[in-house]
Design a protein around this motif. Structure first.
Motif, short mmCIF file in Angstrom:
data_model
loop_
_atom_site.label_atom_id
_atom_site.label_comp_id
_atom_site.label_asym_id
_atom_site.label_seq_id
_atom_site.Cartn_x
_atom_site.Cartn_y
_atom_site.Cartn_z
N UNK A 194 0.84 -1.22 0.00
CA UNK A 194 0.00 0.00 0.00
C UNK A 194 0.87 1.26 0.00
N UNK A 195 1.92 1.24 0.81
CA UNK A 195 2.81 2.40 0.86
C UNK A 195 3.57 2.54 -0.46
N UNK A 196 4.04 1.41 -0.99
CA UNK A 196 4.79 1.48 -2.25
C UNK A 196 3.93 2.06 -3.36
N UNK A 197 2.63 1.68 -3.36
CA UNK A 197 1.75 2.21 -4.40
C UNK A 197 1.57 3.72 -4.25
N UNK A 198 1.41 4.18 -3.01
CA UNK A 198 1.29 5.63 -2.77
C UNK A 198 2.54 6.35 -3.27
N UNK A 199 3.68 5.75 -3.00
CA UNK A 199 4.95 6.41 -3.36
C UNK A 199 5.18 6.40 -4.87
N UNK A 200 4.80 5.26 -5.49
CA UNK A 200 5.01 5.13 -6.94
C UNK A 200 4.20 6.18 -7.71
N UNK A 201 3.04 6.48 -7.14
CA UNK A 201 2.08 7.33 -7.85
C UNK A 201 1.94 8.68 -7.13
N UNK A 202 3.00 9.10 -6.43
CA UNK A 202 2.86 10.18 -5.44
C UNK A 202 2.24 11.47 -6.00
N UNK A 203 2.62 11.83 -7.23
CA UNK A 203 2.14 13.12 -7.79
C UNK A 203 0.62 13.16 -7.91
N UNK A 204 0.03 11.97 -8.11
CA UNK A 204 -1.43 11.94 -8.30
C UNK A 204 -2.19 11.59 -7.02
N UNK A 205 -1.45 11.41 -5.95
CA UNK A 205 -2.10 10.99 -4.70
C UNK A 205 -2.55 12.23 -3.92
N UNK A 206 -3.79 12.16 -3.41
CA UNK A 206 -4.30 13.32 -2.65
C UNK A 206 -3.86 13.21 -1.20
N UNK A 207 -3.75 14.38 -0.55
CA UNK A 207 -3.37 14.45 0.86
C UNK A 207 -4.26 13.53 1.71
N UNK A 208 -5.57 13.55 1.40
CA UNK A 208 -6.52 12.76 2.21
C UNK A 208 -6.18 11.27 2.13
N UNK A 209 -5.73 10.83 0.95
CA UNK A 209 -5.39 9.40 0.81
C UNK A 209 -4.22 9.05 1.73
N UNK A 210 -3.26 9.97 1.82
CA UNK A 210 -2.10 9.71 2.67
C UNK A 210 -2.54 9.70 4.14
N UNK A 211 -3.43 10.60 4.50
CA UNK A 211 -3.86 10.66 5.90
C UNK A 211 -4.71 9.44 6.26
#
Ligand code: FAD
Length: 517
Positions: free
Chosen positions: A337-354
């Protein structure tokens, strides 16, 4: 510091150069508002190394035991003797009754590993003994121990697979596997991870805090005539001229250099022009391997000054506590899950990270340290200092910093940790925190110059660019350039404080031997 102490004792002219004002890197403490905190490691393991080193250098260091507690949800046990393993088994069975027979199998393996550890650390490490003079140690301890050691090393090397994969062969329930192993670095070799039960019993704490170890070594270096230069950062090594250069453009000439810091930095700043081609070619090959690899997981640490007496905390757990608030386990939270967030970081919203952060903080395992429970003089009367930490991914903090919301992210993380811990094991934290602050993987990178904020050298997830077999550990300190040696957490894997000390001694020994010839 170990290298400098031994080299100056042998009469060599020694200059120890340190980029910070304070010594010891991750073996260091600081005081804030009268509260004592550790900046790095929370307690020390002897591992047959630290006490023999202190004895050999004739250093007095007052220490206390640093007993460990382990807790999952409402179940908390103290690991104060070998019997702690039985308590641990019972704890796991209470949490996962359907997995009783698998738990029994895991405990049998841990017990077997504990027997191997008794062999491994069963005698004082011979590297710190004078074998020519100490015949009694040589004949009565070392020689009878060697065959057992060789046998044990064979067993250990066969348990080199990542602990997660190893546990899959025994335990079906992923939550149970996580509860046993999620507080280790990703892909930690099974033997090293499961040997931790022995190490829990080995932990000690210097009176006055971890930094005392660095302080006594500093005194020894000066006493033996060594010189120390702080706030001096080495930014270039001219290998053919045997010169190092600092940030103020001052140069220092050496016969031999021991690099006891980040190895990626060393390989980036060494200028090899002028070296013989055979050294230059080997150096470039090693450089390419070193630079392809990564540092180990890093850590996020939350420091609390609390208006509650330490006695209230003593009733709950020891001053060194591994606590998992949920038995569900992290699963893929800190991996896929973390790797996916990092791979796609530019398109990830702040809320998804939180949202991800909610899971990460609820399901994780925390290392909680309360210095005042080990040495009551380390806190103001009636108050408690605490350090709550969890393993953290450097890249996440780096990306968020680049995206411009690092401070906000740190606050979100601090608040979540506080709410998870005060809703579970320490309810008295609610409304009683005087102040808090934290260190991130980026702070570690900045303070000790450690690649990816690593705290134990190389990551186990990639190939290993340094020696990782105990029987050839003395080679770990060599580099392709004969006058440059390496020591510390980057020189050998797996590493921690004891291995950093051992490699420091091994590097010093090589130079002392060379200078005699
Ligand atoms: C939270 C936490 C928990 C830990 N738990 C354990 C544990 O339970 N058991 C265990 O064994 N280990 C543990 N460790 C790891 C252990 O602390 C480290 O592996 C060990 O202290 C590394 O020591 P070192 O001397 O090799 O490197 P460092 O401590 O990184 O020291 C390197 C030194 O070099 C200096 N330096 C860097 N670059 C330069 C430069 N260019 N010029 C001049 N100086 C420079 C730095 O300032 C620093 O002082 C833990 C660490 C942390 C942070």
């Amino acid at each position: 510091m170990t290298s400098a102490a031994y080299l100056s004792r042998s009469g060599q002219k020694v200059l120890l150069i340190e980029k910070n004002k304070e010594f010891g890197g991750l073996v260091n403490s600081f005081t804030r508002d009268g509260f004592h905190f550790e900046a790095g490691v929370r307690a020390l393991e002897n591992a047959g190394i630290i006490f023999p080193m202190l004895k050999d250098l004739n250093i007095q260091l007052e220490v206390v035991k640093s007993p460990v507690s382990v807790g999952v949800e409402n179940e908390i046990i103290d690991i104060d003797s070998i019997n702690g393993l039985v308590k641990y088994k019972e704890l796991l069975i209470r949490l996962f009754p359907e997995s009783e027979s698998e738990i029994n199998d895991v405990i049998k393996i841990i017990r077997k590993i504990m027997r191997h550890m008794e062999v491994l650390y069963g005698i004082e490490n011979p590297v710190f003994k004078d074998l020519k003079r100490d015949k009694s140690f040589l004949f009565k301890k070392l020689l009878p121990w060697l065959p057992k050691f060789i046998f044990t090393v064979g067993k250990i090397n066969r348990m080199n697979m990542p602990v997660e994969d190893y546990l899959k062969t025994i335990v079906k329930n992923p939550s149970l596997r996580d509860v046993i192993a999620q507080h280790f670095f990703k892909n930690t070799p099974a033997f090293f991870a499961l040997s931790y039960f022995s190490l829990y019993l080995d932990y000690f704490y210097p009176k006055g805090g971890i930094g005392k170890l660095s302080e006594v070594l500093k005194i020894k270096i000066l006493e033996y005539g060594g010189e120390i230069k702080t706030e001096t950062k080495i930014i270039e090594v001219l290998a053919d001229k045997c010169l190092v250069r600092d940030q103020n453009d001052s140069s220092y000439k050496y016969d031999n250099l021991i690099w006891a810091a980040d190895l990626k930095t060393l390989y980036k700043i060494v200028v090899t022009e002028g070296l013989l081609p055979k050294f230059k070619i080997k150096f470039d090959e090693t450089k390419s391997t070193i630079l392809q690899n990564r540092g180990s997981d890093s850590v996020f640490s939350l420091f609390l000054e609390v208006d509650v007496p330490i006695e209230s905390f003593r009733k709950i757990a020891n001053g060194h506590f591994f606590y998992t608030p949920s038995k569900s386990g992290l699963g893929e939270t800190h991996r896929k899950e973390l790797n996916e967030l990092l791979r796609n970081f530019k398109n990830v919203k702040k809320e998804q990270i939180l949202t991800w952060l909610d899971k990460f903080t609820k399901l994780n395992t925390y290392e909680i340290s309360i210095p005042g429970l080990k040495d009551p003089e380390l806190v103001p009367p009636g108050k408690t200092g605490m350090i709550i930490s969890l393993l953290a991914e450097y890249d996440l903090f780096k990306e968020i910093q680049k995206a411009g919301w690092l401070n906000e992210f740190i606050s979100e993380l601090e608040n979540r940790i506080l709410s998870v811990i005060s809703d579970s094991v320490y309810p008295m934290l609610k409304d009683k925190i005087i102040t808090h602050f934290s260190f991130t993987p980026l702070s570690i990178e900045d303070r000790v110059g450690s690649s990816e904020g690593a705290i134990v050298g190389w990551s186990f997830e990639k190939s290993m660019p340094v020696v990782n077999k105990i029987q050839i550990s003395d080679r770990s300190v060599l580099t392709p350039v004969p006058s440059i040696y390496q020591a510390g957490q980057w020189a050998y894997s797996p590493a921690g404080v004891p291995m950093s000390i051992l490699t420091g001694k091994l590097a010093a020994d090589k130079i002392i031997k060379k200078m005699k010839n």
